[in-house]
Design a protein around this motif. Structure first.
Motif, PDB file in Angstrom:
ATOM      1  N   GLU A  13       0.813  -1.218   0.000  1.00 47.95           N
ATOM      2  CA  GLU A  13       0.000   0.000   0.000  1.00 47.95           C
ATOM      3  C   GLU A  13       0.846   1.268   0.000  1.00 47.95           C
ATOM      4  OE1 GLU A  13      -3.368   0.415  -0.017  1.00 47.95           O
ATOM      5  OE2 GLU A  13      -3.617  -1.735  -0.348  1.00 47.95           O
ATOM      6  N   THR A 314      -3.895   1.086  10.190  1.00 51.88           N
ATOM      7  CA  THR A 314      -3.827  -0.371  10.128  1.00 51.88           C
ATOM      8  C   THR A 314      -4.852  -0.925   9.131  1.00 51.88           C
ATOM      9  OG1 THR A 314      -5.451  -0.664  11.905  1.00 51.88           O
ATOM     10  CG2 THR A 314      -3.128  -0.437  12.544  1.00 51.88           C
ATOM     11  N   GLU A 315      -4.735  -2.219   8.815  1.00 46.13           N
ATOM     12  CA  GLU A 315      -5.703  -2.862   7.924  1.00 46.13           C
ATOM     13  C   GLU A 315      -7.098  -2.835   8.528  1.00 46.13           C
ATOM     14  OE1 GLU A 315      -4.564  -6.725   6.635  1.00 46.13           O
ATOM     15  OE2 GLU A 315      -2.577  -6.103   5.939  1.00 46.13           O
ATOM     16  N   THR A 318      -8.606   0.454   7.817  1.00 45.13           N
ATOM     17  CA  THR A 318      -9.056   0.541   6.426  1.00 45.13           C
ATOM     18  C   THR A 318     -10.399  -0.166   6.243  1.00 45.13           C
ATOM     19  OG1 THR A 318      -6.785   0.671   5.595  1.00 45.13           O
ATOM     20  CG2 THR A 318      -8.481  -0.051   4.041  1.00 45.13           C
ATOM     21  N   LYS A 319     -10.563  -1.340   6.836  1.00 38.27           N
ATOM     22  CA  LYS A 319     -11.834  -2.057   6.741  1.00 38.27           C
ATOM     23  C   LYS A 319     -12.971  -1.254   7.363  1.00 38.27           C
ATOM     24  CE  LYS A 319      -9.788  -6.697   6.706  1.00 38.27           C
ATOM     25  NZ  LYS A 319      -9.636  -7.972   7.456  1.00 38.27           N
TER      26      LYS A 319
END
Length: 331
Positions: A13, A314-315, A318-319
């Protein structure tokens, strides 16, 4: 020695990202943390930070470049053009200088650059099919003109006694305190104006122009629709009701104008001999340009954390942001 991730990509990313999850640097913590507040004050105001340099520049321009309040007592082409010329020069020198150093000269390579990609060319999404030329157009036309307009009106109000004016000699404590409070006021104002601009009606017609800059550069900071420029620079209206000095106004102008340029370089810091010497962009705002419906404010104010729009990099963040975006579009 450079830290991990400053010479090599950190992830698919990002070319570079700071340690995650993002820490909370807001001074508005509860319970208050006196030690943190002292460190925050020292970092921003007791060393040669970007804010201290802006204040120094404001004093220099007040003494040498901008017209006096006496000249501003009645509107005239001469002094208004003088303000416009100084502002135009500031934006060209700072945005142009940063663009030259980071993107043309490649003075820092890709170290501390957030995005993998270079800025866009040959894409008809942009005026002139060029992201930089498009950004320059909006920054140097509507951007400089509206920044100048707000400053000129405020100077006229000050000069004619319609806006309260102080001197350092008469109010030294407030003079210094106002300098510290202006960036905090700017952050507060920016958050709420920014939330307004993300209302679908305004986003599609106004704010989408700025958000074409997913991969930002120095000229992106002031590349906005004229309506957004008007709302963004309305932060300067605080001087109409709160007592200040022309130096405060000039500092505020620099913070809102060239300051936006600096915060959109696409790099976290300026390196000199491999040491971080000047804070520039923040990953916090870079996340907003990538994922849109998060981090509407800046790190100095707690609003995104309080209202559930904070992306910590963090991922999971993003979610959460993508899920919130889907909910917004269904409404």
């Amino acid at each position: 020695m450079m830290g991990q991730g400053e010479d090599v990509p950190m992830s698919r990313e990002w070319n570079y990202q700071p340690d995650l999850p993002l820490a909370d640097p807001s001074i508005f913590r509860w319970p208050p943390d006196p030690a943190f507040l002292i460190r925050w004050f020292a970092r921003h105001w007791l060393m040669l930070s970007e804010r201290v340099m802006m204040v120094m520049l404001a004093i220099l321009l007040y003494l040498t470049a901008y017209p006096s309040l006496e000249a501003a007592q009645s509107f005239g082409v001469g002094w208004v053009l003088q303000v416009w010329a100084v502002n135009m020069g500031l934006v060209i020198v700072i945005a142009g200088g940063l663009h030259w150093y980071f993107y043309l000269r490649q003075g820092q390579g890709r170290r501390l650059k957030f995005d993998h990609k270079d800025q866009a060319k040959g894409n008809r999404l942009w005026n002139f099919a060029d992201q930089v030329h498009d950004n320059m157009f909006w920054s140097l036309t509507s951007g400089v003109a509206q920044l100048t307009g707000w400053q000129v009106v405020t100077m006229w109000l000050m000069a004619n006694g319609y806006a309260p004016v102080i001197s350092f000699a008469a109010h030294p404590v407030w003079f210094v305190l106002a300098l510290i409070l202006i960036p905090i006021w700017s952050a507060f104002h920016f958050y709420w104006v920014h939330r307004l601009l993300h209302v679908p009606f305004l986003y599609k017609r106004v704010h989408a122009l700025h958000h074409r800059n997913v991969n930002i550069g120095p000229w992106s900071g002031l590349s906005m629709h004229p309506v957004e420029h008007f709302l963004y620079f309305s932060s300067l209206a605080i001087h109409w009701i709160v007592a200040s000095h022309p130096i405060h106004l000039i500092f505020h102008v620099i913070y809102e104008g060239p300051g936006a340029v600096m915060s959109h370089t696409g790099y976290e810091d300026l390196l000199v001999r491999d040491k971080r010497r000047l804070a520039l962009g923040t990953f916090y705002h870079q996340l907003h340009h990538r994922y849109y419906e998060c981090n509407y404010g800046n790190q100095e104010m707690p609003w995104d954390r309080w209202f559930g729009t904070f992306h910590d990099g963090t991922e999971a963040g993003t979610k959460d942001t993508r899920a919130r975006k889907k909910r917004m579009h269904r409404q």
